[in-house]
Scaffold this motif. Structure first.
Motif, short mmCIF file in Angstrom:
data_model
loop_
_atom_site.label_atom_id
_atom_site.label_comp_id
_atom_site.label_asym_id
_atom_site.label_seq_id
_atom_site.Cartn_x
_atom_site.Cartn_y
_atom_site.Cartn_z
N ASP A 140 18.01 76.84 38.15
CA ASP A 140 17.01 77.91 38.29
C ASP A 140 17.52 79.13 39.07
O ASP A 140 16.73 79.85 39.68
CB ASP A 140 15.75 77.35 38.96
CG ASP A 140 16.02 76.84 40.37
OD1 ASP A 140 17.20 76.79 40.78
OD2 ASP A 140 15.05 76.48 41.07
N LYS A 141 18.81 79.36 39.06
CA LYS A 141 19.39 80.56 39.68
C LYS A 141 20.27 81.25 38.64
O LYS A 141 20.95 80.58 37.85
CB LYS A 141 20.22 80.19 40.91
CG LYS A 141 19.43 79.59 42.05
CD LYS A 141 18.50 80.61 42.69
CE LYS A 141 17.87 80.11 43.98
NZ LYS A 141 17.00 78.93 43.77
N ASP A 144 20.71 87.46 38.88
CA ASP A 144 19.90 88.16 39.89
C ASP A 144 20.08 87.54 41.27
O ASP A 144 19.82 88.21 42.30
CB ASP A 144 18.42 88.12 39.50
CG ASP A 144 18.09 89.05 38.35
OD1 ASP A 144 18.96 89.89 38.00
OD2 ASP A 144 16.99 88.93 37.77
N ASP A 145 20.50 86.30 41.31
CA ASP A 145 20.74 85.61 42.58
C ASP A 145 22.22 85.60 42.96
O ASP A 145 22.61 84.94 43.93
CB ASP A 145 20.24 84.15 42.48
CG ASP A 145 18.79 84.08 42.06
OD1 ASP A 145 17.93 84.43 42.87
OD2 ASP A 145 18.53 83.65 40.91
N PRO A 168 19.17 86.12 33.90
CA PRO A 168 18.63 86.74 35.12
C PRO A 168 18.16 85.73 36.16
O PRO A 168 18.34 85.96 37.36
CB PRO A 168 17.46 87.60 34.60
CG PRO A 168 17.15 87.06 33.24
CD PRO A 168 18.42 86.53 32.70
N ASP A 169 17.55 84.63 35.73
CA ASP A 169 17.05 83.64 36.68
C ASP A 169 17.44 82.22 36.28
O ASP A 169 16.77 81.27 36.64
CB ASP A 169 15.53 83.75 36.83
CG ASP A 169 14.82 83.63 35.48
OD1 ASP A 169 15.50 83.47 34.45
OD2 ASP A 169 13.58 83.69 35.47
N TRP A 170 18.53 82.09 35.53
CA TRP A 170 19.01 80.76 35.14
C TRP A 170 20.52 80.82 34.89
O TRP A 170 21.10 81.90 34.72
CB TRP A 170 18.31 80.27 33.86
CG TRP A 170 18.53 81.17 32.66
CD1 TRP A 170 17.76 82.23 32.28
CD2 TRP A 170 19.62 81.09 31.74
NE1 TRP A 170 18.29 82.83 31.17
CE2 TRP A 170 19.43 82.15 30.80
CE3 TRP A 170 20.73 80.26 31.57
CZ2 TRP A 170 20.31 82.38 29.74
CZ3 TRP A 170 21.61 80.49 30.52
CH2 TRP A 170 21.40 81.53 29.62
#
Length: 288
Positions: A140-141, A144-145, A168-170
């Motif tokens: 789940d990263k 964006d992270d 973006p988020d995975w």
């Protein structure tokens, strides 16, 4: 043709006969000992068994009613106990889950401390390919992270795999047990180089391939630690991969092959650490 008239006895005559019989019976009982002898004998053979039967039947029915009342009460208690057991089971499962998560977080903390020189970010696994093993999974990263391709992923006892794709988020991670995985490694005790290759078929037995091991002095033994090598193209050096299971000499009499037991439990992964520091890669042509 005349119909024959039906013979009937008037009701007043029947009443008169019954009255006479009753009065006569009462007089006979009063004037003689008929009721004390014959009547008692008749009642002993007729009335008493009937009374006993009535008493027995009444007692049985009363017992059945009491049993039904007890059964109803027991059913009610059983229902309450079932509800309590269900509540306790849910509570116990919740506590076990919290305990498991706590133990896993402690392992990640210890792993973070062990590789304290590298920056890391924790991530949860939110999806994986079919099958029992986490050979390809989603975390789940994403970018964006700060997640990028070729970042190393660790968990539990050591190396899990490498990031192969990001959103973006995975991000997608290929673990070292995947058939496409090939990790440059070395035996920690001797610094002898080798390769660890993924093999899902071998993983059903809890092992991976150990290939091209150079062990000229025959020092490598079962249980020796195998870590990522300093010459690995994408993996940081010194990350624990697993333990030597067995090795045998290859047909060329120069290298050995065998199996390795991974340090990570690839059947029960839930959280991982992503090393956000990329392995420094050197262009060989420019270095020359």
């Amino acid at each position: 043709m005349r119909r024959r008239e039906r013979f009937t006895i008037p009701g007043k005559y029947i009443l008169f006969v019954l009255t006479v019989l009753c009065v006569g019976t009462m007089s006979l009982s009063f004037l003689t000992d008929f009721d004390g002898g014959l009547l008692n004998t008749i009642s002993g053979y007729v009335l008493i068994p009937i009374q006993r039967g009535i008493n027995t039947t009444g007692g049985w029915m009363r017992s059945r009613v009491e049993n039904l009342e007890d059964l109803t009460a027991v059913k009610g208690e059983n229902e309450q106990l079932r509800e309590q057991i269900a509540d306790l089971t849910l509570e116990n499962n919740s506590l076990l889950q919290e305990r498991y998560e706590l133990e896993e977080l402690r392992e990640l903390y210890d792993l973070d401390s062990e590789y304290s020189s590298l920056d890391k970010i924790a991530a949860n696994i939110i999806g994986k390919d079919t099958g029992n093993w986490f050979h390809m999974f989603i975390i789940d990263k994403g970018y964006d992270d700060g997640i990028r391709r070729d970042m190393n992923v660790i968990a539990g006892g050591g190396l899990v795999g490498i990031v192969t794709k990001t959103g973006p988020d995975w991000a997608q991670v290929r673990s070292i047990i995947d058939d496409m995985s090939n990790v440059g490694a070395m035996v920690l005790k001797t610094s002898d180089l080798c390769y660890v290759r993924g093999d899902l078929q071998m993983m059903t037995e809890g092992t991976l391939q150990l290939n091209e091991l150079r062990d000229p002095d025959d020092e490598v033994e079962q249980g020796d630690k195998v870590v990522t090598s300093h010459v690995s193209a994408k993996y940081h050096k010194g990350i624990l991969i697993g333990y030597v299971n067995e090795v045998t000499m290859d047909a060329n009499n120069l290298t050995k092959s065998g199996s390795l037991t991974p340090a990570v439990d690839f059947e029960h992964l839930t959280t991982v650490l992503v090393i956000t520091d990329l392995k420094q890669q050197v262009d060989v042509d420019e270095a020359q």
